[in-house]
Motif scaffolding. Sequence first.
Motif, PDB file in Angstrom:
ATOM      1  N   VAL A  23      -3.631   5.957   4.245  1.00 18.92           N
ATOM      2  CA  VAL A  23      -3.200   6.059   5.654  1.00 18.92           C
ATOM      3  C   VAL A  23      -3.739   4.551   6.428  1.00 18.92           C
ATOM      4  CG1 VAL A  23      -3.694   7.032   7.899  1.00 18.92           C
ATOM      5  CG2 VAL A  23      -2.964   8.377   6.020  1.00 18.92           C
ATOM      6  N   ARG A  24      -5.141   4.301   6.119  1.00 10.61           N
ATOM      7  CA  ARG A  24      -5.691   3.176   6.619  1.00 10.61           C
ATOM      8  C   ARG A  24      -5.083   1.790   5.998  1.00 10.61           C
ATOM      9  NH1 ARG A  24      -6.583   6.124  10.387  1.00 10.61           N
ATOM     10  NH2 ARG A  24      -8.636   7.148  10.524  1.00 10.61           N
ATOM     11  N   PHE A  25      -4.619   2.066   4.719  1.00 14.41           N
ATOM     12  CA  PHE A  25      -3.955   0.742   3.962  1.00 14.41           C
ATOM     13  C   PHE A  25      -2.647   0.351   4.872  1.00 14.41           C
ATOM     14  CE2 PHE A  25      -1.152  -1.292   1.028  1.00 14.41           C
ATOM     15  CZ  PHE A  25      -1.995  -2.158   0.546  1.00 14.41           C
ATOM     16  N   ASN A  26      -1.834   1.478   4.969  1.00 13.87           N
ATOM     17  CA  ASN A  26      -0.516   1.192   5.802  1.00 13.87           C
ATOM     18  C   ASN A  26      -0.759   0.647   7.156  1.00 13.87           C
ATOM     19  OD1 ASN A  26       0.742   2.059   3.420  1.00 13.87           O
ATOM     20  ND2 ASN A  26       0.843   4.185   4.150  1.00 13.87           N
ATOM     21  N   GLU A  27      -1.965   0.966   7.742  1.00 11.21           N
ATOM     22  CA  GLU A  27      -2.354   0.388   9.027  1.00 11.21           C
ATOM     23  C   GLU A  27      -2.917  -0.789   9.150  1.00 11.21           C
ATOM     24  OE1 GLU A  27      -3.456   4.970  10.984  1.00 11.21           O
ATOM     25  OE2 GLU A  27      -4.909   3.429  10.460  1.00 11.21           O
ATOM     26  N   GLY A  28      -2.923  -1.372   7.962  1.00  8.52           N
ATOM     27  CA  GLY A  28      -3.563  -2.826   7.774  1.00  8.52           C
ATOM     28  C   GLY A  28      -5.144  -2.860   7.729  1.00  8.52           C
ATOM     29  N   ASP A  29      -5.702  -1.695   7.757  1.00 12.42           N
ATOM     30  CA  ASP A  29      -7.218  -1.710   7.808  1.00 12.42           C
ATOM     31  C   ASP A  29      -7.693  -1.744   6.547  1.00 12.42           C
ATOM     32  OD1 ASP A  29      -9.953  -1.345   8.237  1.00 12.42           O
ATOM     33  OD2 ASP A  29      -9.991   0.516   9.553  1.00 12.42           O
ATOM     34  N   TYR A  30      -7.723  -2.782   5.686  1.00 17.83           N
ATOM     35  CA  TYR A  30      -8.082  -2.784   4.088  1.00 17.83           C
ATOM     36  C   TYR A  30      -9.237  -2.315   3.816  1.00 17.83           C
ATOM     37  CZ  TYR A  30      -3.570  -5.042   4.406  1.00 17.83           C
ATOM     38  OH  TYR A  30      -2.096  -5.357   4.780  1.00 17.83           O
ATOM     39  N   ASN A  31     -10.364  -2.745   4.738  1.00 19.49           N
ATOM     40  CA  ASN A  31     -11.632  -2.599   4.484  1.00 19.49           C
ATOM     41  C   ASN A  31     -12.243  -1.129   4.465  1.00 19.49           C
ATOM     42  OD1 ASN A  31     -12.344  -5.316   4.478  1.00 19.49           O
ATOM     43  ND2 ASN A  31     -12.848  -5.403   6.796  1.00 19.49           N
ATOM     44  N   THR A  32     -11.374  -0.438   5.300  1.00 24.47           N
ATOM     45  CA  THR A  32     -11.973   1.105   5.562  1.00 24.47           C
ATOM     46  C   THR A  32     -11.222   1.589   4.635  1.00 24.47           C
ATOM     47  OG1 THR A  32     -11.778   1.106   8.065  1.00 24.47           O
ATOM     48  CG2 THR A  32     -11.598   3.404   6.745  1.00 24.47           C
TER      49      THR A  32
ATOM     50  N   TYR B 187      -7.790  -5.548  -5.486  1.00 27.70           N
ATOM     51  CA  TYR B 187      -8.424  -6.763  -6.197  1.00 27.70           C
ATOM     52  C   TYR B 187      -7.254  -7.854  -6.647  1.00 27.70           C
ATOM     53  CZ  TYR B 187     -13.181  -4.511  -6.041  1.00 27.70           C
ATOM     54  OH  TYR B 187     -14.329  -4.013  -5.625  1.00 27.70           O
ATOM     55  N   ARG B 188      -6.340  -7.188  -6.649  1.00 25.36           N
ATOM     56  CA  ARG B 188      -5.185  -7.836  -7.486  1.00 25.36           C
ATOM     57  C   ARG B 188      -4.806  -9.091  -6.252  1.00 25.36           C
ATOM     58  NH1 ARG B 188       0.998  -6.026  -9.048  1.00 25.36           N
ATOM     59  NH2 ARG B 188       1.826  -8.303  -9.606  1.00 25.36           N
ATOM     60  N   LYS B 189      -4.514  -8.551  -5.058  1.00 27.08           N
ATOM     61  CA  LYS B 189      -3.982  -9.087  -3.839  1.00 27.08           C
ATOM     62  C   LYS B 189      -4.986  -9.881  -3.215  1.00 27.08           C
ATOM     63  CE  LYS B 189      -0.013  -6.291  -3.747  1.00 27.08           C
ATOM     64  NZ  LYS B 189       0.722  -5.190  -2.664  1.00 27.08           N
ATOM     65  N   GLY B 190      -6.368  -9.380  -3.138  1.00 28.06           N
ATOM     66  CA  GLY B 190      -7.442  -9.939  -2.404  1.00 28.06           C
ATOM     67  C   GLY B 190      -7.320  -9.335  -1.059  1.00 28.06           C
ATOM     68  N   LEU B 191      -6.833  -7.923  -0.970  1.00 23.02           N
ATOM     69  CA  LEU B 191      -7.038  -7.407   0.488  1.00 23.02           C
ATOM     70  C   LEU B 191      -8.432  -6.682   0.616  1.00 23.02           C
ATOM     71  CD1 LEU B 191      -3.334  -6.122   0.116  1.00 23.02           C
ATOM     72  CD2 LEU B 191      -4.040  -8.126   1.323  1.00 23.02           C
ATOM     73  N   GLY B 192      -9.136  -7.235   1.470  1.00 23.29           N
ATOM     74  CA  GLY B 192     -10.153  -6.556   2.069  1.00 23.29           C
ATOM     75  C   GLY B 192     -11.306  -6.905   1.050  1.00 23.29           C
ATOM     76  N   VAL B 193     -11.092  -7.522  -0.141  1.00 30.28           N
ATOM     77  CA  VAL B 193     -12.030  -7.809  -1.151  1.00 30.28           C
ATOM     78  C   VAL B 193     -11.624  -9.247  -1.680  1.00 30.28           C
ATOM     79  CG1 VAL B 193     -12.640  -5.397  -1.714  1.00 30.28           C
ATOM     80  CG2 VAL B 193     -10.793  -6.709  -2.786  1.00 30.28           C
ATOM     81  N   GLU B 194     -12.479  -9.754  -2.205  1.00 29.83           N
ATOM     82  CA  GLU B 194     -12.317 -11.130  -2.962  1.00 29.83           C
ATOM     83  C   GLU B 194     -11.313 -10.787  -4.352  1.00 29.83           C
ATOM     84  OE1 GLU B 194     -15.509 -13.552  -3.986  1.00 29.83           O
ATOM     85  OE2 GLU B 194     -15.961 -13.875  -1.808  1.00 29.83           O
ATOM     86  N   LYS B 195     -10.328 -11.710  -4.791  1.00 29.97           N
ATOM     87  CA  LYS B 195      -9.335 -11.403  -5.721  1.00 29.97           C
ATOM     88  C   LYS B 195     -10.389 -11.263  -7.043  1.00 29.97           C
ATOM     89  CE  LYS B 195      -5.197 -13.352  -4.500  1.00 29.97           C
ATOM     90  NZ  LYS B 195      -4.149 -14.383  -4.791  1.00 29.97           N
ATOM     91  N   ASP B 196     -10.446 -10.416  -7.779  1.00 30.46           N
ATOM     92  CA  ASP B 196     -11.329 -10.157  -9.027  1.00 30.46           C
ATOM     93  C   ASP B 196     -10.463  -9.705 -10.256  1.00 30.46           C
ATOM     94  OD1 ASP B 196     -13.368  -9.340 -10.773  1.00 30.46           O
ATOM     95  OD2 ASP B 196     -14.691  -9.709  -9.426  1.00 30.46           O
TER      96      ASP B 196
END
Length: 291
Positions: free
Chosen positions: A161-170, A194-203
């Motif tokens: 739900v949070r991902f779809n809202e754009g809140d990647y950190n939560t 981790y693939r797209k680097g959303l809320g985290v660094e790509k790894d």
Amino acid sequence: MSEEKNGNAAGTSACASCGSAEVDDIKLKECVDCDLVRYCSDACLKEHEPTHKEACVKRAAELRDELLFKQPDSNHYGDCPICCLPLLLDEHKSLMSPCCSKRICIGCDYANFLRQLEGNLQRKCPFCRHPAPKSQEQAKMNMMKRVAAIDPVAMCQMGSVRFNEGDYNTAFEYWTKATGLGDVGAHFNLSLLYRKGLGVEKDKKKRLHHLEAAAIGGDHVARTHLAIAEWENGRQERAIKHWIIAATLGDDDAVTCLRERYVVGLVCKEDFAAALRAHQAAVDATKSPQR
């Protein structure tokens, strides 16, 4: 098998560093990464580490592969808790109940709907009989109650739900908590971050770690992602193993990938035929008149 393991086969009955035998007052502990050696103390473990490291890394990789390429008993969705038949891989053919976090097949949900319609009964969850939510907000409140109860499935859903809202950190926080509680889908979701680097660094390393954890848990999509990664890295034999496992779980795309490689001679006839039979058996197991 490594020389070190052969040397310690009688071998794990004594400390690999000092040679102390396991007796009443001495308890030996296995190396945390492999099953080759045991130690009587942390000091012995540290002292022996330079000698043991190479064999340990090799054996740990072997153990990981044994786990990774073991055929899961079922896909990560498991069975419908009502009819006890395997759930279909298509997530649109089942429904998640926010009140109890149970995934119900559409056949059982439809049968429950007809029963309630014919009896003029209140609409309730097919599994736990909780009244059906009257709005999206009420459904989210029910989900949050499950999150408060430390339900890993609800945590994974709330992360989505949070991902779809754009809140990647939560989303990352929810999915990380869910993986700690054993949720397979959350591992796959983290691999995407981790693939797209959303809320985290790509790894790449962490992405593969979560893909492997999801695949071990029966996630067929994670398995096919691993197959593609192995193929692109030139490790064709490992890729084909992944596709065979995914096909055995009922994945249609994996069958297509195997067929393409069978046509050009990269998959043998016996392996392709066995994969086709296993795939059909997995599909047949999900069928019922209600579905």
